[in-house]
Structures are given as structure tokens and as C-alpha cells.
Enzyme design. Structure first.
Site, PDB file in Angstrom:
ATOM      1  N   HIS A 187      36.074  39.669  48.643  1.00  0.00           N
ATOM      2  CA  HIS A 187      36.731  39.950  49.913  1.00  0.00           C
ATOM      3  C   HIS A 187      35.798  40.728  50.847  1.00  0.00           C
ATOM      4  O   HIS A 187      35.217  41.730  50.454  1.00  0.00           O
ATOM      5  CB  HIS A 187      38.016  40.756  49.668  1.00  0.00           C
ATOM      6  CG  HIS A 187      38.890  40.886  50.857  1.00  0.00           C
ATOM      7  ND1 HIS A 187      40.044  40.139  51.025  1.00  0.00           N
ATOM      8  CD2 HIS A 187      38.794  41.659  51.963  1.00  0.00           C
ATOM      9  CE1 HIS A 187      40.606  40.454  52.170  1.00  0.00           C
ATOM     10  NE2 HIS A 187      39.869  41.385  52.756  1.00  0.00           N
ATOM     11  N   ALA A 188      35.661  40.255  52.075  1.00  0.00           N
ATOM     12  CA  ALA A 188      34.829  40.894  53.109  1.00  0.00           C
ATOM     13  C   ALA A 188      33.361  40.978  52.698  1.00  0.00           C
ATOM     14  O   ALA A 188      32.610  41.796  53.226  1.00  0.00           O
ATOM     15  CB  ALA A 188      35.352  42.287  53.469  1.00  0.00           C
ATOM     16  N   GLN A 228      44.764  37.703  55.056  1.00  0.00           N
ATOM     17  CA  GLN A 228      43.745  37.718  56.108  1.00  0.00           C
ATOM     18  C   GLN A 228      42.833  36.520  55.950  1.00  0.00           C
ATOM     19  O   GLN A 228      42.485  36.137  54.829  1.00  0.00           O
ATOM     20  CB  GLN A 228      42.905  38.987  56.030  1.00  0.00           C
ATOM     21  CG  GLN A 228      41.678  38.916  56.944  1.00  0.00           C
ATOM     22  CD  GLN A 228      40.944  40.216  57.062  1.00  0.00           C
ATOM     23  OE1 GLN A 228      41.539  41.241  57.338  1.00  0.00           O
ATOM     24  NE2 GLN A 228      39.645  40.191  56.861  1.00  0.00           N
ATOM     25  N   THR A 229      42.433  35.923  57.069  1.00  0.00           N
ATOM     26  CA  THR A 229      41.527  34.781  56.979  1.00  0.00           C
ATOM     27  C   THR A 229      40.625  34.720  58.196  1.00  0.00           C
ATOM     28  O   THR A 229      40.990  35.197  59.275  1.00  0.00           O
ATOM     29  CB  THR A 229      42.319  33.471  56.841  1.00  0.00           C
ATOM     30  OG1 THR A 229      41.405  32.395  56.672  1.00  0.00           O
ATOM     31  CG2 THR A 229      43.193  33.215  58.072  1.00  0.00           C
ATOM     32  N   ARG A 230      39.446  34.150  58.004  1.00  0.00           N
ATOM     33  CA  ARG A 230      38.552  33.809  59.105  1.00  0.00           C
ATOM     34  C   ARG A 230      38.040  32.388  58.907  1.00  0.00           C
ATOM     35  O   ARG A 230      36.953  32.040  59.332  1.00  0.00           O
ATOM     36  CB  ARG A 230      37.394  34.816  59.236  1.00  0.00           C
ATOM     37  CG  ARG A 230      36.679  35.144  57.951  1.00  0.00           C
ATOM     38  CD  ARG A 230      35.753  36.354  58.126  1.00  0.00           C
ATOM     39  NE  ARG A 230      35.251  36.862  56.861  1.00  0.00           N
ATOM     40  CZ  ARG A 230      34.114  36.527  56.292  1.00  0.00           C
ATOM     41  NH1 ARG A 230      33.326  35.651  56.888  1.00  0.00           N
ATOM     42  NH2 ARG A 230      33.743  37.056  55.159  1.00  0.00           N
ATOM     43  N   HIS A 273      43.575  27.873  49.721  1.00  0.00           N
ATOM     44  CA  HIS A 273      44.236  28.940  50.474  1.00  0.00           C
ATOM     45  C   HIS A 273      45.753  28.773  50.409  1.00  0.00           C
ATOM     46  O   HIS A 273      46.501  29.743  50.205  1.00  0.00           O
ATOM     47  CB  HIS A 273      43.796  28.907  51.943  1.00  0.00           C
ATOM     48  CG  HIS A 273      42.352  29.185  52.165  1.00  0.00           C
ATOM     49  ND1 HIS A 273      41.580  28.473  53.051  1.00  0.00           N
ATOM     50  CD2 HIS A 273      41.522  30.106  51.608  1.00  0.00           C
ATOM     51  CE1 HIS A 273      40.346  28.938  53.045  1.00  0.00           C
ATOM     52  NE2 HIS A 273      40.279  29.925  52.170  1.00  0.00           N
ATOM     53  N   HIS A 294      42.254  25.440  53.526  1.00  0.00           N
ATOM     54  CA  HIS A 294      42.167  24.324  52.599  1.00  0.00           C
ATOM     55  C   HIS A 294      43.272  24.508  51.563  1.00  0.00           C
ATOM     56  O   HIS A 294      44.026  25.486  51.591  1.00  0.00           O
ATOM     57  CB  HIS A 294      40.777  24.198  51.980  1.00  0.00           C
ATOM     58  CG  HIS A 294      40.253  25.433  51.313  1.00  0.00           C
ATOM     59  ND1 HIS A 294      40.894  26.061  50.260  1.00  0.00           N
ATOM     60  CD2 HIS A 294      39.121  26.159  51.548  1.00  0.00           C
ATOM     61  CE1 HIS A 294      40.199  27.099  49.863  1.00  0.00           C
ATOM     62  NE2 HIS A 294      39.118  27.200  50.627  1.00  0.00           N
ATOM     63  N   ARG A 298      38.709  36.846  46.371  1.00  0.00           N
ATOM     64  CA  ARG A 298      37.467  36.963  45.607  1.00  0.00           C
ATOM     65  C   ARG A 298      36.339  37.267  46.597  1.00  0.00           C
ATOM     66  O   ARG A 298      36.222  36.642  47.640  1.00  0.00           O
ATOM     67  CB  ARG A 298      37.198  35.650  44.870  1.00  0.00           C
ATOM     68  CG  ARG A 298      35.941  35.630  44.035  1.00  0.00           C
ATOM     69  CD  ARG A 298      35.755  34.249  43.412  1.00  0.00           C
ATOM     70  NE  ARG A 298      34.567  34.180  42.578  1.00  0.00           N
ATOM     71  CZ  ARG A 298      33.343  33.964  43.033  1.00  0.00           C
ATOM     72  NH1 ARG A 298      33.145  33.786  44.335  1.00  0.00           N
ATOM     73  NH2 ARG A 298      32.316  33.907  42.208  1.00  0.00           N
TER      74      ARG A 298
END
Length: 379
Positions: A285-286, A188-190, A197, A194, A283
Site C-alpha cells: 500500500h502506497a 482507496q484507489t488510483r 479490485h 479490474h 498489498r
């Protein structure tokens, strides 16, 4: 074999064209509730099985169970309450109501439960804080005083400018089977990608058959990358640096809660419903601000041995000048003086100033895509 849907069944809460036309034609006969965009997106995720096994918004029994035990009342793991809030309702339990967004009827709901709730208690349970500066807490305190639970039927979807990138769980499951992927890891990404990732994604891919990059589209904080920038950046990365038979890209619309550990579990459940067998947990996360510890989202998975999707905890990547490549603390023996950490804030600052980041931190093609947008960030 791709994962079974969460709770054992993939929910579908859509209606036929004839049923839709009939309900919309009779819309003035139903009590009406206006909902915001985030709730409309939740509706779509319920209807298309992204939130399986939910058939609708939580009733009081499930709401209390999720807050207190992080499980639905039938003991299925569930950590984020999916709620419909309303003013003092002009309808009663047993009624059918229509939910409207931007003047359009988007769903019919069969009301099973109407109940009051304590906003502070909700915030403390889900976010671990009642600090009004936390964006999730702020949203809770803006909600109406009643919650309405019950099954929904989707009538209309809100406009989706990224429809060609959108796949539903029923579609991704077919895609994964057609590609012969028995094991699939989701990322998941927003953010735009780079090299850190890319390192994490490819490290995970070495253990499974396929990689599912699943950017979140929807409401974001000021300073976040715009949706179209994220998509275009990943397109160019896929074109030049990803094996076409082992990776795929599809988006999901979702409004971030910034609930840290609880939301990490929720994100894993969503990707389980897409058919993924593994999920990369980042790391913090959210997370947002300093509300959660950097690895709290890893620790919470110990409480869910029955989750049905395998979390992958890959340590944060950095560039080591001695190793001459992207590494992490587990595999690099060199001291910090040789390391260059990847800072999203630093990259944003460079991009805003028109400075191309070093190639070992961001692919030149990605920078070119970002630079092609006059306003790549949310204001």
C-alpha cells in the site's frame, strides 16, 4: 455508528463570505508566501477536516514527534508530516500571512513557529530511504530551508473539475447516516478497477453495511491512469455490478507521498475522518519500486491499537481456472499452474495495444470506457 473524527473533533477552518472579502481586500497588508498545488490541496484537506485534528501546518514540536514517534505531541497517532516550507521568511512568529497559489490568496495563516530542519533526516524517517530516485525523497530535497507552523483559515479553493464527485467529511457522515450504515469500509484507489479490485471490495462489503470507494485525484506518475478515466471506469462498474444501496463513490484530492507503511496509516486516518469504520489496506500500500516489503503496510498497524479504524487485510486476488473464479491464497487449494495473476503492467500493455483483456481480468464495460479516451495514461 460511523467512526468519531480522529482526535475527537472534526476540524473546520473556513471563513464566512464577509470575512473572506475583508481579508482579500486587505491582502497587500500581509506578508505573502507562494505555495505549490500539493500544498494548496493539503490546505483544503486541513480546512475541511480530512486531516483532523490538524488545524494547520505542523509546528516544530509536532514535527519532531511525528518523525520520531509517529504521533503528534499530544500522543494522537499521526505518521505523515503536513508541512509548509518557505524561503528565509520576511515575517516572524505571531504574524498573520497570506498563502497564494497561482496568484490567488488561498489561505490566511497565523504563524506560531518558524524552524529549520534536516532534509535527509526527514526523508529517512518518513520514507525509510534517502535515495533521490524515490519520488517522495526527491520532493523533500526540492523544498525550501525553513518550515512554518500554525493554524490556517481557508479563503479560496483551487479549481476542481471533479467538484460534483467531491464530498467532504461533514457530507459523507450525513450520507452514511441517511443510508443507515453503521459500519463502512473504505477503499482507496488510483487505478481503474479490474476484477481483482472488485473481488477485494465485495469481500470486504460482506462484513459491513456500506462500501466507500474513494479514488485519489491529483498528481500522478507517468503511466498512471488519468483522473477522468478512473472516475468513468468506476461509474460504469457501479452502474452494472454494484448494489446501489450498499456502495457509493466519491473522490478526494490528495498528492501521494509514496511513503509505504507510514502513508497507509495516514490514508486510514483520512477515511476515519470521512466516517468510515474499516479500511482496506492493499498489498504494498502506497509503495513505489522496491522500497518496501509487500506486507510492511499491514504490519505497521500493530503499532497503533488506538487508531480508531479497523484495517482489513484481504489477500491479493487471482483467477483460478480450477475454481473458475477470483480467489486468493487462503481459499484456493490449487497449485500455481492453475492461477492467473492480475498484472497492472500487463493490463496497461494490452490496453495500449488495443487488446481487450480477458473478461475474467477486466469487465468489458471498463475496457470500453478506457478505450474511449485517446490518451488514458499520464505522460
Amino acid at each position: 455508528m460511523v467512526s468519531r473524527p480522529h482526535g475527537g473533533r472534526l476540524v473546520r477552518r473556513t471563513v464566512s463570505d464577509n470575512t473572506r472579502e475583508r481579508i482579500v481586500g486587505e491582502q497587500h497588508e500581509y506578508p505573502a508566501v507562494t505555495i505549490d498545488r500539493g500544498t494548496a490541496i493539503d490546505l483544503e484537506n486541513i480546512a475541511h477536516g480530512v486531516y483532523s485534528p490538524l488545524d494547520g501546518f505542523l509546528t516544530g514540536e509536532d514535527y519532531e514527534s511525528v518523525l520520531d514517534h509517529m504521533r503528534l505531541s499530544d500522543d494522537t497517532p499521526w505518521t505523515i508530516p503536513v508541512l509548509l516550507d518557505a524561503d528565509e521568511p520576511g515575517f516572524v512568529e505571531g504574524d498573520a500571512i497570506l498563502l497564494f497559489h497561482a496568484g490567488t490568496p488561498v489561505a490566511r495563516m497565523h504563524v506560531e513557529d518558524i524552524y529549520r530542519y534536516d532534509k535527509r533526516h526527514l526523508a529517512l524517517k518518513v520514507f525509510g530511504t534517502d535515495d533521490p530516485e524515490h519520488p517522495g525523497v526527491m520532493k523533500v530535497h526540492s523544498m525550501n530551508d525553513y518550515l512554518v507552523g500554525g493554524e490556517i483559515e481557508l479563503l479560496n479553493e483551487i479549481p476542481n473539475e471533479f467538484g460534483r464527485y467531491t464530498l467532504r467529511p461533514v457530507e459523507t457522515r450525513v450520507l452514511f447516516r441517511e443510508r443507515g450504515w453503521d459500519t463502512v469500509v473504505a477503499f482507496q484507489t488510483r487505478n481503474v478497477p479490474h476484477t481483482g479490485h472488485e473481488y477485494v471490495q465485495k469481500a470486504a462489503l460482506t462484513f459491513v453495511d456500506g462500501l466507500f470507494i474513494n479514488p485519489v485525484l491529483g498528481k500522478k506518475k507517468p503511466g498512471d491512469y488519468r483522473d477522468e478515466v478512473i472516475i468513468k471506469a468506476y461509474e460504469v462498474l457501479f452502474e452494472h455490478y454494484y448494489p446501489k444501496d450498499a456502495a457509493t463513490l466519491a473522490t478526494v484530492r490528495y498528492e501521494m507521498r509514496y511513503a509505504g507503511p507510514r502513508e497507509a496509516i495516514h490514508h486510514a486516518i483520512m477515511r476515519k475522518n470521512f466516517g468510515c469504520t474499516h479500511f482496506i489496506v492493499g498489498r504494498d500500500h502506497a509503495g513505489v519500486g522496491d522500497y518496501y516489503g509487500p506486507y510492511d503496510a499491514w504490519k505497521i498497524f500493530d503499532e497503533f491499537p488506538d487508531l480508531g479504524i479497523t484495517p482489513m487485510f484481504i489477500r491479493e486476488a487471482f483467477y483460478c481456472r480450477k475454481c473458475a473464479g477470483m480467489v486468493n491464497a487462503k481459499i484456493c487449494p490449487h497449485g500455481g499452474e492453475h492461477h492467473e495473476k492480475i498484472s497492472g503492467t500487463r493490463l496497461r500493455r494490452m490496453i495500449t495495444g488495443g487488446i481487450q483483456p480477458p473478461e475474467h481480468l477486466m469487465r468489458p464495460e471498463v475496457f470500453e470506457v478506457i478505450s474511449s479516451f485517446e490518451k488514458p495514461f499520464v505522460e
